[in-house]
Design a protein around this motif. Sequence first.
Motif, short mmCIF file in Angstrom:
data_model
loop_
_atom_site.label_atom_id
_atom_site.label_comp_id
_atom_site.label_asym_id
_atom_site.label_seq_id
_atom_site.Cartn_x
_atom_site.Cartn_y
_atom_site.Cartn_z
N SER A 264 0.84 -1.20 0.00
CA SER A 264 0.00 0.00 0.00
C SER A 264 0.87 1.25 0.00
O SER A 264 2.06 1.20 0.35
N GLU A 265 0.27 2.37 -0.40
CA GLU A 265 1.01 3.63 -0.39
C GLU A 265 1.54 3.93 1.01
O GLU A 265 2.68 4.35 1.18
N ARG A 266 0.71 3.68 2.02
CA ARG A 266 1.13 3.98 3.40
C ARG A 266 2.32 3.10 3.80
O ARG A 266 3.26 3.57 4.43
N ALA A 267 2.27 1.82 3.41
CA ALA A 267 3.38 0.92 3.75
C ALA A 267 4.67 1.39 3.10
O ALA A 267 5.75 1.34 3.70
N LEU A 268 4.58 1.86 1.86
CA LEU A 268 5.77 2.35 1.17
C LEU A 268 6.26 3.66 1.78
O LEU A 268 7.48 3.88 1.88
N MET A 269 5.33 4.51 2.19
CA MET A 269 5.71 5.76 2.84
C MET A 269 6.51 5.48 4.11
O MET A 269 7.55 6.10 4.37
N GLU A 270 6.02 4.52 4.88
CA GLU A 270 6.69 4.18 6.13
C GLU A 270 8.03 3.49 5.88
O GLU A 270 9.03 3.76 6.56
N ARG A 271 8.07 2.63 4.90
CA ARG A 271 9.30 1.88 4.60
C ARG A 271 10.43 2.81 4.15
O ARG A 271 11.59 2.65 4.56
N PHE A 272 10.08 3.78 3.29
CA PHE A 272 11.11 4.65 2.71
C PHE A 272 11.22 6.00 3.40
O PHE A 272 12.11 6.80 3.07
N GLY A 273 10.31 6.29 4.33
CA GLY A 273 10.36 7.56 5.05
C GLY A 273 10.10 8.76 4.17
O GLY A 273 10.77 9.80 4.29
#
Length: 243
Positions: A44-53
């Motif tokens: 998900s977009e949120r998961a990618l946001m959190e993963r890559f900061g």
Amino acid sequence: MNNISGNASEGERIVRRKLSDQVLDRLREMIRSGELKAGDTMPSERALMERFGVGRPAVREALQTLHTTGLITITHGERSRVNAIDAGMVLNQHDELARLLLNAVPSNLEHLKEARRMFEIGIVRVAAQSATPEDVAELRDLVALQRQRLDGPPAGFIEVDMQFHVRIARITANPIIHAVSEAMLRWLFEYHVALLHRSGEEEVTLIEHEGIVDQIEAHDAERAVAAMRAHLDRSRGFYEPHH
């Protein structure tokens, strides 16, 4: 003492890259490494946001670039999905560039015709050596279908012409040869006006196609090459750029 004053050279200059480009690099590496495989849903977009900061805009821009290049498919209301990558997909991505190339530089059309000639002569040699009865039957069916298109619009006749040549390429059982053959024919037929629709030429094309199939069926590679060479040399002048 070293002199470090003055302007930095091109190789030394530090360039600050866009966040979306950095996210794109990471996502490509996830696909390249097999962490994300064909058919998998993207995080998900949120998961990618959190993963890559990073923020949502950087993630969305990177995902859109992956979609544009064909690596993933974005469907409204569903999670993005990783696409299977094959030679055909890669070449399809370059259709528009091929069109611009052929229309911008007229000599490139002649180069494409020559490349096709060399390619198909090699293909028909392999086809004559390895064709099965099923391959031959399907080629004869295509010749019959092309004959049925004689009285219709030229585009229908030409479409089956392309299918005939692509089917010969498929006999090689090499997916890259198949994809390159299909792409070259698509660029030649789709982006240029066929001048085939003139008295008697369609019938000659059908006779030549039948002769090529005869040699493939006989597994006579040398005669198949000669038949294909004569066919392509005769039809070479039937294409011209759009005006």
